[in-house]
Design an enzyme around this catalytic site. Structure first.
Site, mmCIF file in Angstrom:
data_model
loop_
_atom_site.group_PDB
_atom_site.id
_atom_site.type_symbol
_atom_site.label_atom_id
_atom_site.label_comp_id
_atom_site.label_asym_id
_atom_site.label_seq_id
_atom_site.Cartn_x
_atom_site.Cartn_y
_atom_site.Cartn_z
ATOM 1 N N SER A 73 3.677 14.215 4.537
ATOM 2 C CA SER A 73 3.636 15.157 3.350
ATOM 3 C C SER A 73 4.510 14.734 2.257
ATOM 4 O O SER A 73 4.985 15.998 1.634
ATOM 5 C CB SER A 73 3.500 16.617 3.943
ATOM 6 O OG SER A 73 2.442 16.728 4.873
ATOM 7 N N LYS A 116 -4.091 4.063 5.084
ATOM 8 C CA LYS A 116 -4.910 4.368 6.233
ATOM 9 C C LYS A 116 -6.179 3.989 5.968
ATOM 10 O O LYS A 116 -6.418 2.876 5.575
ATOM 11 C CB LYS A 116 -4.603 5.809 6.560
ATOM 12 C CG LYS A 116 -3.219 6.312 6.423
ATOM 13 C CD LYS A 116 -3.036 7.759 7.115
ATOM 14 C CE LYS A 116 -1.505 8.155 7.087
ATOM 15 N NZ LYS A 116 -1.096 9.499 7.739
ATOM 16 N N ASN A 129 0.966 4.087 2.681
ATOM 17 C CA ASN A 129 0.059 3.709 3.948
ATOM 18 C C ASN A 129 -1.464 4.286 3.304
ATOM 19 O O ASN A 129 -1.542 5.518 3.565
ATOM 20 C CB ASN A 129 0.711 4.390 4.883
ATOM 21 C CG ASN A 129 -0.366 4.283 6.145
ATOM 22 O OD1 ASN A 129 -1.328 3.427 6.097
ATOM 23 N ND2 ASN A 129 0.078 4.912 7.240
ATOM 24 N N GLY A 162 -0.018 14.629 7.350
ATOM 25 C CA GLY A 162 -1.458 14.947 6.879
ATOM 26 C C GLY A 162 -1.473 16.556 6.909
ATOM 27 O O GLY A 162 -2.714 16.815 6.693
ATOM 28 N N GLU A 178 8.823 9.696 11.097
ATOM 29 C CA GLU A 178 7.472 10.720 10.539
ATOM 30 C C GLU A 178 7.304 11.544 11.503
ATOM 31 O O GLU A 178 6.565 11.235 12.744
ATOM 32 C CB GLU A 178 6.380 9.614 10.703
ATOM 33 C CG GLU A 178 6.385 8.541 9.445
ATOM 34 C CD GLU A 178 5.244 8.031 8.808
ATOM 35 O OE1 GLU A 178 4.797 7.984 7.774
ATOM 36 O OE2 GLU A 178 4.223 7.534 9.495
ATOM 37 N N GLU A 188 -0.421 7.658 14.281
ATOM 38 C CA GLU A 188 -1.854 7.675 14.462
ATOM 39 C C GLU A 188 -2.246 6.686 15.354
ATOM 40 O O GLU A 188 -3.172 6.599 16.294
ATOM 41 C CB GLU A 188 -2.549 7.507 12.959
ATOM 42 C CG GLU A 188 -2.711 8.944 12.337
ATOM 43 C CD GLU A 188 -2.303 8.598 10.901
ATOM 44 O OE1 GLU A 188 -2.720 7.529 10.307
ATOM 45 O OE2 GLU A 188 -1.738 9.593 10.334
ATOM 46 N N HIS A 222 2.484 3.308 14.090
ATOM 47 C CA HIS A 222 2.509 4.465 13.612
ATOM 48 C C HIS A 222 1.742 5.770 14.472
ATOM 49 O O HIS A 222 1.154 5.205 15.253
ATOM 50 C CB HIS A 222 1.311 4.088 12.198
ATOM 51 C CG HIS A 222 1.196 5.330 11.352
ATOM 52 N ND1 HIS A 222 0.314 6.390 11.627
ATOM 53 C CD2 HIS A 222 1.747 5.551 10.326
ATOM 54 C CE1 HIS A 222 0.414 7.182 10.754
ATOM 55 N NE2 HIS A 222 1.139 6.751 9.735
#
Ligand code: 13P
Length: 253
Positions: free
Chosen positions: A215, A11, A9, A175, A169, A99, A97
């Site tokens: 990560s 992003k 991904n 991140g 996730e 985010e 996702h």
């Protein structure tokens, strides 16, 4: 046996030049043998999908979108439909996702519409789920993941479920450099698989692929994927470096 799946991904990263450069490096990396035994997909920003798809043409790496809208067409300024994505050669799309849930504010109901529209239009959705740090600390991980899986898959019959991949996730691992331990990942993946077994049946529970994200990097990829119910990785930061992403693919072979 479930085929391992490694997804990158990107992003909101790369530009016109670096997206194609990264795709070129991946295409010329030694993943051809991996392509038969591992599903590999990258998820560039919408505007670079076509160029990246072209650069990957002839390789075993496929493309997917980071999001999709559920309506077929019409006055939905800024949105991208399933048929548009199919039109330019996309096979997959991420739905829900973290985010999009926590930065943009998407709710389970909207995510369910996206998953459903993707399947109906022939796109394979990756439904992303995962708890916040405070939810984990409050021992609410299973509860949160149950709600996200049940609401995300609402209304899908057995046949449609077969098109779905789930990505676990944990938000606190995205991140942050903090990875879930292989045991922590396995615990939740096992929980999700059993949940699918209750919602559908044992055969579908055994068939569905459940990826871990948060990560993931070359140094932890093999350990994470050695877990029985971890069928692959959804990689963020490390998928922007060709060598790292290729090493993660190799770890899945
Ligand atoms: P990182 O690998 O950068 O933690 O991102 C994970 C992720 O969100 C993939 O979708």
């Amino acid at each position: 046996m479930r085929k391992p799946f490694v997804a990158g991904n990107w992003k909101m990263n790369t530009n016109g030049h670096t997206s194609v450069d990264l795709a070129d490096r991946l295409a010329s990396g030694s993943v051809e043998s991996a392509g038969h035994t591992v599903t590999v997909a990258v998820f560039p920003p919408f505007v670079y999908l076509q160029a990246v798809g072209k650069a990957l043409n002839g390789s075993s790496i496929t493309i997917g979108a980071q999001d999709v809208y559920f309506e077929q067409d019409g006055a939905f300024t800024g949105e991208i439909s399933v048929s548009m994505l199919k039109d330019i050669g996309c096979n997959y799309c991420l739905c829900g996702h973290s985010e999009r849930r926590h930065v943009i504010g998407e709710k389970d109901e909207l995510i369910n519409k996206k998953v459903t529209a993707a399947i109906n239009g022939g796109l394979l959705p990756i439904l992303c789920v995962g708890e916040l740090l405070e939810e984990r600390k409050a021992s609410q991980t299973n509860e949160v993941v149950t709600r996200q899986v049940k609401e995300g898959l609402a209304g899908l019959n057995d046949e449609k479920l077969a098109a779905v991949t789930i990505a676990y996730e944990p938000v606190w691992a995205i991140g942050t450099g903090l990875t879930a331990t292989p045991q922590q990942a396995q615990e939740v993946h096992d929980f999700i698989r059993k949940l699918i077994g209750q919602m559908y049946n044992e055969r579908l529970a055994q068939e569905i692929r459940i990826l871990y994200g948060g990560s993931a990097k070359p140094g932890n990829a093999a350990d994470l994927m050695s877990q029985e119910d971890v069928d692959g990785l959804l990689v963020g930061g490390a998928s922007l470096k060709a060598d790292d992403f290729l090493a993660i693919i190799q770890a899945a072979v």
